[in-house]
Design a protein around this motif. Structure first.
Motif, short mmCIF file in Angstrom:
data_model
loop_
_atom_site.label_atom_id
_atom_site.label_comp_id
_atom_site.label_asym_id
_atom_site.label_seq_id
_atom_site.Cartn_x
_atom_site.Cartn_y
_atom_site.Cartn_z
N ALA A 267 4.40 9.85 -7.04
CA ALA A 267 5.44 10.05 -8.05
C ALA A 267 4.80 10.32 -9.41
O ALA A 267 5.25 11.20 -10.17
N SER A 268 3.73 9.58 -9.69
CA SER A 268 3.03 9.76 -10.96
C SER A 268 2.42 11.16 -11.02
O SER A 268 2.49 11.85 -12.05
N LYS A 269 1.80 11.59 -9.93
CA LYS A 269 1.22 12.94 -9.87
C LYS A 269 2.31 14.00 -10.02
O LYS A 269 2.14 14.99 -10.72
N ALA A 270 3.45 13.78 -9.40
CA ALA A 270 4.57 14.73 -9.51
C ALA A 270 5.05 14.81 -10.95
O ALA A 270 5.35 15.91 -11.44
N ARG A 271 5.11 13.67 -11.65
CA ARG A 271 5.52 13.67 -13.07
C ARG A 271 4.49 14.42 -13.93
O ARG A 271 4.86 15.19 -14.81
N ARG A 272 3.20 14.19 -13.64
CA ARG A 272 2.15 14.91 -14.38
C ARG A 272 2.25 16.42 -14.13
O ARG A 272 2.17 17.22 -15.05
N ARG B 183 0.84 -1.20 0.00
CA ARG B 183 0.00 0.00 0.00
C ARG B 183 0.88 1.25 0.00
O ARG B 183 0.59 2.21 -0.71
N LEU B 184 1.94 1.26 0.80
CA LEU B 184 2.86 2.41 0.82
C LEU B 184 3.52 2.58 -0.55
O LEU B 184 3.69 3.71 -1.03
N ALA B 185 3.90 1.50 -1.16
CA ALA B 185 4.52 1.56 -2.49
C ALA B 185 3.52 2.10 -3.51
O ALA B 185 3.87 2.90 -4.38
N TYR B 186 2.26 1.66 -3.37
CA TYR B 186 1.21 2.12 -4.27
C TYR B 186 0.98 3.62 -4.10
O TYR B 186 0.87 4.36 -5.07
N VAL B 187 0.93 4.09 -2.86
CA VAL B 187 0.74 5.52 -2.56
C VAL B 187 1.95 6.31 -3.08
O VAL B 187 1.80 7.37 -3.70
N ALA B 188 3.14 5.80 -2.83
CA ALA B 188 4.36 6.48 -3.29
C ALA B 188 4.38 6.55 -4.82
O ALA B 188 4.75 7.57 -5.41
#
Length: 100
Positions: free
Chosen positions: A13-18, A4-9
């Motif tokens: 990260a995906s949001k930061a890239r967007r 779950r932590l990996a999924y949230v991270a």
């Protein structure tokens, strides 16, 4: 839990890239807008004087054409006057010959 932590991270990260992509696109868009604005300004700076020069050249050409027409009229008038003088001379000679 770690998944779950990996999924949230991963989501963060995906949001930061967007967000980064959006920021890059916004910066590129702003750069293009500024470039377009600069070109428009340059175009206005060039077109104004070019239009004025074209109008001035047109006025000069019109003036030259008018002067050319005036010169042609004067030439025609002078030729007609010479013709008239020659006719008067011929008529006068004939009159004098007939008088004798």
């Amino acid at each position: 839990f770690q998944t779950r932590l990996a999924y949230v991270a991963d989501g963060k990260a995906s949001k930061a890239r967007r967000d980064q992509d959006i920021a890059v696109h916004a910066a590129e868009e702003e750069k293009l807008r500024l470039e377009l604005e600069e070109r428009s300004s340059y175009k206005e700076q060039v077109e104004g004087p070019a239009k004025e020069a074209k109008e001035a050249a047109k006025a000069v050409l019109e003036k030259v054409e008018a002067e050319k027409q005036d010169a042609q009229k004067e030439t025609n008038r002078a030729a007609a006057e010479e013709e008239l003088v020659e006719l008067i001379r011929i008529i006068t000679e004939r009159y004098l010959l007939m008088s004798c």
